[in-house]
Design a protein around this motif. Structure first.
Motif, PDB file in Angstrom:
ATOM      1  N   ILE A 321      -3.267  64.125  35.347  1.00  0.00           N
ATOM      2  CA  ILE A 321      -3.148  63.746  36.727  1.00  0.00           C
ATOM      3  C   ILE A 321      -2.714  65.074  37.667  1.00  0.00           C
ATOM      4  N   THR A 349      -3.335  62.852  45.068  1.00  0.00           N
ATOM      5  CA  THR A 349      -3.174  62.543  43.675  1.00  0.00           C
ATOM      6  C   THR A 349      -4.404  62.105  42.971  1.00  0.00           C
ATOM      7  N   THR A 350      -5.029  62.793  41.760  1.00  0.00           N
ATOM      8  CA  THR A 350      -6.143  62.430  41.450  1.00  0.00           C
ATOM      9  C   THR A 350      -6.056  61.290  40.452  1.00  0.00           C
ATOM     10  N   PHE A 352      -6.405  59.179  37.246  1.00  0.00           N
ATOM     11  CA  PHE A 352      -6.182  59.482  35.701  1.00  0.00           C
ATOM     12  C   PHE A 352      -7.578  60.184  35.072  1.00  0.00           C
TER      13      PHE A 352
END
Length: 787
Positions: A321, A349-350, A352
């Motif tokens: 992440i 935040t990307t 998963f």
């Protein structure tokens, strides 16, 4: 303590960071020091209403941000701002015995724009100068809807007018605070702070980005003065997109609710920042800042500097992440507001992203050492155990056992774990393959600890290496006068391969049963094979001479594949012998043992037409088939015994007496051949067990006295088989000759039991055809099987 707190001031925001390393294993709280009311505990409601944010940066350090227009900030002439925070640290979750650190922060900010908007994580804030003209020349719907309400504005009291799809709502500032809003004025400014997604807000889409919008007018009445201030605020709530390699944050360039006269809009400056720091040259860090008439876009490569990649496990799958803290500052002008400074702070935040680790086999067979790399991992991954052949080892135990485990750096700031294991380690599986190779298999189960949560991740791998490290043994043979000998190396015997006599495993029991004499030393197995024992092949038999061969097959233990044939072949001189061939051919060398001597050329079998093939003064050589020359057959236990007799026809001297006068001695020699009942070829039309090669029978010659000549042979049978040329069974092919037939042509076979005993019956068990005179040659085509 030194290094515990860092603070700065940027874009009229207090920034404070706590060092997580000094908070390990501890709990903390923040209190805001109000100049009049004293310490106030910071919670979520207070934070969004008063302009505070408490979160973590991508590295896990606690972050506190506060607007300079926050509730408890000391404001001096809208230029100097101060805020004091109490940091309480305790070893207990109840915060008892807490240590309090008081930390004052200062911020100087004087370059106010006419309107400034801040879009924080948990609130939206707009502040405007109070000397800005109140009403736009365009008289928008929002303004026109507010004018009738101004007649009801209380004297010398600020009130708020909210306009939403559900209608208009006019409330006092004190009531707005109960709804989570914060409104106040300073020496030269008025500000409104609103939570996201309140009842008075609306969501609209601008250039594909969803915006949360609060349309409001602030109203104040004093004597002849009526002040209306537009305090509308609009902030993006999404606009994030991802690819496998990048993330992109998009914000509209022009927001209609904030720019009434779009034709007068002019973008002046766009800045981007990471972790509270302005990035002057984004391209140097591989960031991409671009804008056009509709959008401002920031594209960040996943894993770029300034952000953090974090390992994670989801559904048993390893992945990463990526998080980064961005902010965007856009300054523009328009006819209504002169200058607007629009600041958006965004933590991204990307999702998963699975990244299945790989096992890289860099084994060098010549070193007989597995070298396996397991990666790629981020620095927040550590090796817990490695199971080799289902036996778990910690890294320390593995080193003690003789394995080598160490970390190695890879590209892109990743790492891997190197494992070295010897081929000869007992935990390595070994399998004999192909002709002279060993397949070494390393079964590995890795257990790693992932991230600060120390989540366990498991990964199994199987690594193989095939090495040509087995030497196929070679046998040495020789003979003496009565035996053949084979010396076979014992290396690998019964482990990699076995010895086979035909299709039968040649073990100690078989060797002794067949009459062999096995012996071993430190390196070899020596087989002594008597000339006339089972398994000896007689390649050439002539008068007083035998060429014999003994074959042993070297076969794999698991697959039964034949790797090598060990043979010894020798010529023997033998004055007397009997050989019983698998196809029913009998060869006999009979020796004269009479006194006086007889003429061996006049000896014969039961059928007097069967004479010696060769002879001399002391020997006669016969060759015949079990179906000819008056040979009889009988059964004893598991054996079929074929029997004939060599005799000599005496010469009678002429005379008139009733007595017969002769000078020749009596000569009778019984010939017996023994075959196992289920392994012999009785006739040309009878079959043997196809899974075994036909063995030679065992034979014996028994001299018989004259009194035994007329003794009846028990269970004698006379069986004849013939192949007819057509269905009439009148003309027959000659025996023991090849018959050529097409696959579609019928074969007419006749098998006859000549004996007339009512107790004897004839059954046809197996019948097949081959392509040669050898009954056991391949390929073969079955006609009948088991009758």
């Amino acid at each position: 303590p030194p290094g515990f707190v860092e603070s700065s001031c940027h874009s009229r925001i207090f920034w404070m960071k706590l060092n997580k390393l000094l908070l390990q294993g501890k709990f903390f709280q923040l209190e805001i020091n109000d100049p009049y009311a004293g310490p106030i505990l910071l919670d979520e409601k207070l934070a969004s209403r008063c302009g505070y944010v408490l979160s973590e940066d991508v590295w896990g350090n606690p972050i506190f941000r506060a607007s300079v227009l926050g509730c408890h900030v000391a404001n001096k002439a809208d230029e100097l701002f101060s805020l004091t925070v109490n940091i309480k640290v305790s070893s207990y979750s109840s915060m008892r015995a807490a240590v309090t650190y008081t930390y004052p922060m200062y911020c100087s900010y004087s370059s106010w724009a006419s309107r400034e908007i801040v879009c924080e994580e948990n609130y939206m804030e707009v502040s405007v100068k109070t000397d800005v003209p109140a009403v736009s020349n365009d008289y928008t719907v929002a303004w026109m809807s507010a004018l009738p309400e101004t007649q009801n504005v209380a004297y010398q009291v600020w009130q708020l007018m909210f306009v939403s799809p559900s209608g208009r709502k006019r409330i006092m500032v004190s009531d707005a605070a109960k709804l989570g809003y914060s409104f106040n004025n300073t020496l030269s400014r008025v500000y409104l702070r609103a939570p996201y997604h309140s009842n008075e807000s609306d969501v609209s889409t601008v250039s594909g980005v969803n915006m949360n919008m609060v349309t409001s007018t602030s109203m104040y009445r004093q004597r002849w003065l009526l002040l209306l201030i537009d305090t509308t605020v609009s902030c993006p709530v999404d606009g994030i997109s991802f690819t496998d390699t990048t993330l992109t944050w998009t914000v509209p360039s022009v927001i209609p609710t904030l720019v009434v006269q779009e034709s007068t809009f002019m973008s002046k400056n766009i800045l981007m920042g990471v972790d509270g720091q302005v990035i002057v040259n984004p391209e140097e860090k591989n960031y991409l800042l671009e804008h056009n008439k509709t959008h401002i876009g920031i594209t960040i490569p996943i894993g770029a500097e300034g952000g953090k990649l974090k390992s994670s496990v989801s559904g048993g799958v390893y992945g990463v992440i990526y998080s980064i803290d961005l902010f965007l500052e856009h300054t523009w002008t328009d006819a209504d507001w002169q200058t607007t400074k629009y600041t958006v702070i965004k933590s991204i935040t990307t999702p998963f992203m699975p990244q299945i680790p790989t096992v890289i086999n860099t084994t060098l067979p010549e070193e007989r050492l597995f070298n396996v790399a397991f990666g790629h991992f981020l620095p927040d991954v550590s090796l817990v155990t490695v199971a080799i052949g289902n036996v778990p080892f910690t890294p320390r135990e593995a080193q003690h056992h003789g394995f080598k485990i160490y970390e190695t750096p890879f590209s892109n700031r990743t790492k891997g774990f190197i494992l070295e294991v010897s081929f000869d380690d007992p935990h390595v599986l070994k399998e004999y393959v192909n002709r002279n190779e060993t397949k070494y298999t390393l079964l590995v189960n890795y257990t790693v600890s992932v991230g600060p949560e120390m989540t366990l991740y498991y990964h199994a791998a199987e690594v193989e290496c095939v090495v040509a490290d087995i030497e196929i043994p070679e046998a040495v043979g020789h003979c003496d006068e009565e035996n053949l000998y084979l010396a076979i190396p014992t290396f690998g015997l019964h482990h990699y391969w076995n010895l086979y006599l035909g299709n039968k495993l040649l073990n100690q029991h078989v060797a002794i049963t067949n009459g062999y004499l096995p012996a071993t030393n430190s390196t070899h197995l020596i087989l002594q094979i008597p000339l006339f024992s089972v398994g000896v092949v007689y390649e050439d038999v002539s008068f007083q001479k035998i060429k014999a061969r003994f074959d042993v097959a070297l076969r794999k233990v698991r697959t039964m594949e034949t790797l090598q044939m060990f043979s010894v072949s020798c010529n023997f001189n033998s004055s007397a012998f009997i050989i019983c061939h698998p196809d029913g051919t009998i060869m006999v060398s009979a020796q004269m043992k009479t006194v006086p001597a007889i003429d061996m050329s006049k000896t014969k079998l039961r059928d007097s037409s069967c004479k010696p093939r060769d002879y001399n003064e002391g020997h006669a050589f016969f060759k015949f088939h079990v179906t000819t020359c008056g040979t009889s057959v009988r059964f004893e236990g598991d054996y079929i015994i074929y029997e004939n007799e060599i005799s000599y026809e005496k010469e009678i001297l002429p005379g008139q007496s009733i007595w017969k006068i002769t000078r020749d001695p009596d000569y009778r020699l019984m010939v017996l051949c023994y075959y196992r009942a289920k392994e012999t070829l009785v006739l040309g039309a009878f079959a043997s067990d196809p899974s075994t090669s036909p063995p030679f029978g065992s034979g014996t010659m028994v001299p018989r006295s004259n009194t035994a000549v007329y003794r009846r042979i028990r269970q004698a049978l006379n069986v004849v088989s013939r192949v007819s040329k057509d269905e009439s069974f009148v003309e027959f092919y000659e025996p023991n000759k090849a018959i050529l037939k097409r696959p579609t042509e019928p074969v007419f076979l006749e098998v006859e039991l000549k004996d007339k005993s009512p107790l004897d019956e004839l059954y046809l068990e197996n019948c097949w055809v081959t392509g040669s005179l050898d009954f056991n040659s391949t390929p073969r085509w079955n006609i009948t099987v088991d009758g």
